[in-house]
Design an enzyme around this catalytic site. Structure first.
Site, PDB file in Angstrom:
ATOM      1  N   ALA A  62       0.833  -1.194   0.000  1.00  0.00           N
ATOM      2  CA  ALA A  62       0.000   0.000   0.000  1.00  0.00           C
ATOM      3  C   ALA A  62       0.875   1.254   0.000  1.00  0.00           C
ATOM      4  O   ALA A  62       1.788   1.388   0.813  1.00  0.00           O
ATOM      5  CB  ALA A  62      -0.899  -0.011   1.231  1.00  0.00           C
ATOM      6  N   GLN A 104       0.116  -0.235  -5.678  1.00  0.00           N
ATOM      7  CA  GLN A 104      -1.162  -0.171  -4.961  1.00  0.00           C
ATOM      8  C   GLN A 104      -1.274   1.193  -4.265  1.00  0.00           C
ATOM      9  O   GLN A 104      -0.455   1.529  -3.420  1.00  0.00           O
ATOM     10  CB  GLN A 104      -1.284  -1.288  -3.917  1.00  0.00           C
ATOM     11  CG  GLN A 104      -2.711  -1.351  -3.373  1.00  0.00           C
ATOM     12  CD  GLN A 104      -2.877  -2.239  -2.168  1.00  0.00           C
ATOM     13  OE1 GLN A 104      -2.094  -2.151  -1.220  1.00  0.00           O
ATOM     14  NE2 GLN A 104      -3.892  -3.091  -2.187  1.00  0.00           N
ATOM     15  N   HIS A 170      -6.668   0.818  -3.735  1.00  0.00           N
ATOM     16  CA  HIS A 170      -6.885  -0.016  -2.545  1.00  0.00           C
ATOM     17  C   HIS A 170      -8.194   0.400  -1.869  1.00  0.00           C
ATOM     18  O   HIS A 170      -8.236   1.347  -1.089  1.00  0.00           O
ATOM     19  CB  HIS A 170      -5.701   0.165  -1.592  1.00  0.00           C
ATOM     20  CG  HIS A 170      -5.623  -0.860  -0.506  1.00  0.00           C
ATOM     21  ND1 HIS A 170      -6.612  -1.799  -0.285  1.00  0.00           N
ATOM     22  CD2 HIS A 170      -4.662  -1.106   0.427  1.00  0.00           C
ATOM     23  CE1 HIS A 170      -6.254  -2.569   0.742  1.00  0.00           C
ATOM     24  NE2 HIS A 170      -5.080  -2.167   1.179  1.00  0.00           N
ATOM     25  N   GLY A 171      -9.241  -0.347  -2.178  1.00  0.00           N
ATOM     26  CA  GLY A 171     -10.543  -0.041  -1.584  1.00  0.00           C
ATOM     27  C   GLY A 171     -10.899  -1.003  -0.457  1.00  0.00           C
ATOM     28  O   GLY A 171     -12.060  -1.085  -0.057  1.00  0.00           O
ATOM     29  N   TYR A 175      -9.246   0.796   5.033  1.00  0.00           N
ATOM     30  CA  TYR A 175      -8.600   2.075   4.750  1.00  0.00           C
ATOM     31  C   TYR A 175      -9.665   3.051   4.226  1.00  0.00           C
ATOM     32  O   TYR A 175     -10.842   2.732   4.195  1.00  0.00           O
ATOM     33  CB  TYR A 175      -7.437   1.875   3.768  1.00  0.00           C
ATOM     34  CG  TYR A 175      -6.309   1.050   4.368  1.00  0.00           C
ATOM     35  CD1 TYR A 175      -5.608   1.512   5.486  1.00  0.00           C
ATOM     36  CD2 TYR A 175      -5.966  -0.187   3.846  1.00  0.00           C
ATOM     37  CE1 TYR A 175      -4.591   0.752   6.060  1.00  0.00           C
ATOM     38  CE2 TYR A 175      -4.952  -0.949   4.415  1.00  0.00           C
ATOM     39  CZ  TYR A 175      -4.265  -0.477   5.519  1.00  0.00           C
ATOM     40  OH  TYR A 175      -3.268  -1.230   6.089  1.00  0.00           O
TER      41      TYR A 175
HETATM   42  C1  FMN Z   1       3.279  -8.694   5.409  1.00  0.00           C
HETATM   43  C2  FMN Z   1       1.933  -8.408   4.803  1.00  0.00           C
HETATM   44  C3  FMN Z   1       1.637  -7.121   4.376  1.00  0.00           C
HETATM   45  C4  FMN Z   1       0.396  -6.840   3.769  1.00  0.00           C
HETATM   46  N1  FMN Z   1       0.162  -5.586   3.248  1.00  0.00           N
HETATM   47  C5  FMN Z   1      -0.914  -5.384   2.463  1.00  0.00           C
HETATM   48  C6  FMN Z   1      -1.053  -4.187   1.698  1.00  0.00           C
HETATM   49  O1  FMN Z   1      -0.189  -3.314   1.692  1.00  0.00           O
HETATM   50  N2  FMN Z   1      -2.165  -4.032   0.947  1.00  0.00           N
HETATM   51  C7  FMN Z   1      -3.148  -4.986   0.892  1.00  0.00           C
HETATM   52  O2  FMN Z   1      -4.132  -4.805   0.183  1.00  0.00           O
HETATM   53  N3  FMN Z   1      -3.027  -6.149   1.580  1.00  0.00           N
HETATM   54  C8  FMN Z   1      -1.936  -6.368   2.336  1.00  0.00           C
HETATM   55  N4  FMN Z   1      -1.772  -7.582   2.968  1.00  0.00           N
HETATM   56  C9  FMN Z   1      -2.768  -8.635   2.753  1.00  0.00           C
HETATM   57  C10 FMN Z   1      -2.337  -9.582   1.634  1.00  0.00           C
HETATM   58  O3  FMN Z   1      -2.255  -8.914   0.373  1.00  0.00           O
HETATM   59  C11 FMN Z   1      -3.303 -10.785   1.511  1.00  0.00           C
HETATM   60  O4  FMN Z   1      -4.572 -10.335   1.118  1.00  0.00           O
HETATM   61  C12 FMN Z   1      -3.415 -11.567   2.808  1.00  0.00           C
HETATM   62  O5  FMN Z   1      -2.142 -11.753   3.394  1.00  0.00           O
HETATM   63  C13 FMN Z   1      -4.050 -12.927   2.584  1.00  0.00           C
HETATM   64  O6  FMN Z   1      -3.355 -13.660   1.643  1.00  0.00           O
HETATM   65  P1  FMN Z   1      -2.276 -14.808   2.040  1.00  0.00           P
HETATM   66  O7  FMN Z   1      -3.012 -15.777   2.888  1.00  0.00           O
HETATM   67  O8  FMN Z   1      -1.805 -15.344   0.723  1.00  0.00           O
HETATM   68  O9  FMN Z   1      -1.196 -14.136   2.804  1.00  0.00           O
HETATM   69  C14 FMN Z   1      -0.569  -7.872   3.627  1.00  0.00           C
HETATM   70  C15 FMN Z   1      -0.268  -9.148   4.104  1.00  0.00           C
HETATM   71  C16 FMN Z   1       0.961  -9.439   4.672  1.00  0.00           C
HETATM   72  C17 FMN Z   1       1.261 -10.830   5.120  1.00  0.00           C
END
Ligand code: FMN
Length: 389
Positions: A62, A104, A170-171, A175
């Site tokens: 983000a 993003q 990013h909706g 946020y």
């Molecule tokens: C370290 C970390 C940082 C994240 N930062 C963001 C972000 O900046 N923007 C966002 O939309 N989701 C963020 N997420 C969520 C992930 O994009 C994802 O939707 C979530 O981890 C579930 O997927 P996964 O099970 O494959 O990790 C973050 C997740 C992790 C683990």
């Protein structure tokens, strides 16, 4: 490759004609590798150098569109022209292996705790106090809403100037855009609040402004994505149902985006069903995909923590898997599956492998907040949560 995984490596084409050579995207992840104030840091570059072949579509963490959007202290920022030079470097690093790089864009709204520390104010749709925040939240005036909309447009222009292949709005994840859509955080009585149409207005206006910039300044193959949390039904209140999110997705798709990216978390959340509304019992991603009917591709995340789950997701639920934790902790996941070494894909990180992941030195500060998957071994969590010496 084990032919069972062939589906993951089938090319797929976005409505604007861009083709990915696999169904692998790297979902957005904040890594806190930037300078204070959001400029690209050496840690950002080092991390992306290591992760730049993790997926065919790479999405940055983000990225703040405003100086009032500091949720992480050392998160990415693209709200000043002098930040663009650093972003050009990042674009080069992310695209070095031939994969597409997307920024993003977000405004953290009431989650801008670092902005509150620095400037004594955190904005959202409405003035309100929250039990889970130790600072008050100030509602944006109409004029400030206009400024934030312009901020999204200006940040998109900077992403184009820096050489990125697209932007994702990013909706999701509570946020600012999400805060406008949710009745928990939006108590406005003007055209930006109240009815479903009014609560969706901010999101749709952001899409319109960003699209206008893309039309004027980017090449036709520039990608536009929109991330959404499909429902807000939780302990802090029911902000919107999946039925309402579906309305917004429909409107966003009608305006025209290349993809929708759903944000879900928890075990097998890529296959989750809604907690309320008309579609209970049906998989959220399947319903969205059907509703999109090819107008936009569907990316989805949520517990894509093994090669089999990634395969299941792209076979039954989404067009492209936006894997996050898996590729953060094993940047070679895609290559391993491609080479028939899927058994070597691992979420286990021990001391000897930590350096190879090239995580920023501040990563430990956010790791406990976001590495929540129950499938991440304790040994990995212990290591990631530890402040480096
Ligand atoms: C370290 C970390 C940082 C994240 N930062 C963001 C972000 O900046 N923007 C966002 O939309 N989701 C963020 N997420 C969520 C992930 O994009 C994802 O939707 C979530 O981890 C579930 O997927 P996964 O099970 O494959 O990790 C973050 C997740 C992790 C683990």
């Amino acid at each position: 490759m084990n032919t069972k995984f062939a589906k993951i490596f089938e090319p797929i084409t976005f409505p604007n004609g861009v083709t990915l050579d696999s169904r692998f995207a790297m979902g957005p992840m904040v890594i806190v590798g930037s300078e204070k104030g959001g400029a690209i840091g050496q840690d950002d570059l080092t991390y992306w150098h290591r992760h730049n072949n993790s997926a065919s579509l790479l999405i940055t963490g983000a990225t703040a569109v405003s100086e009032y959007s500091d949720a992480y202290g050392n998160g990415l920022g693209l709200y000043k022209d002098d930040q663009v030079e650093g972003w050009k470097e990042l674009a080069k690093v992310m695209k070095a292996e031939g994969n597409r790089a997307v920024v993003q864009l977000f405004h953290a709204g009431y989650r801008s705790s670092f902005t509150y520390k620095d400037k004594g104010v955190a904005y959202s749709a409405s003035t309100k106090t929250y039990s889970f925040l130790d600072y008050p939240v100030t509602g944006l005036t109409e004029a400030q809403i206009e400024e934030v909309l312009n901020d999204f447009a200006a940040a998109a222009k900077r992403a184009i100037d820096a050489g990125f292949d697209g932007v994702e709005i990013h909706g999701a994840n509570r946020y600012l855009i999400h805060q406008f859509f949710s009745v928990v955080s939006n108590e406005r009585t003007d055209k930006w609040g109240g009815s479903l149409e009014n609560r969706a207005r901010f999101a749709l206006e952001v899409v319109k402004r960003v699209k206008a910039v893309i039309k004027e300044h980017a090449k036709p193959d520039f990608l536009l994505g929109y991330r959404i949390s499909p429902e807000e039904i939780h302990r802090h209140g029911d902000g919107f149902t999946f039925d309402e999110a579906l309305y917004l997705i429909d409107e966003v798709a009608t305006l025209g985006v290349d993809y929708i990216n759903t944000s879900q978390s928890g075990p097998r959340s890529f296959a989750a069903t809604p907690k309320a509304g008309n579609y209970q019992g049906q998989a959220i991603n399947k319903v969205i995909k059907e509703r999109l009917a090819g107008r936009a591709l569907l990316l989805g995340a949520g517990d894509l923590t093994s090669p089999d789950k990634i395969l299941e997701a792209v076979t039954d639920y989404v067009d492209v898997a936006a894997t996050a934790t898996m590729v953060l902790l094993d940047p070679d996941t895609k290559e391993k599956i491609y080479q028939g070494r899927e058994d070597e894909v691992t979420l286990e990180v021990k001391e000897d492998r930590l350096a190879d992941l090239c995580l920023p030195k501040l990563f430990y500060s956010i790791a406990p907040l976001i590495v929540t998957s129950q499938f991440v071994p304790q040994i990995t969590k212990d290591l990631l949560y530890k402040k480096p010496e």
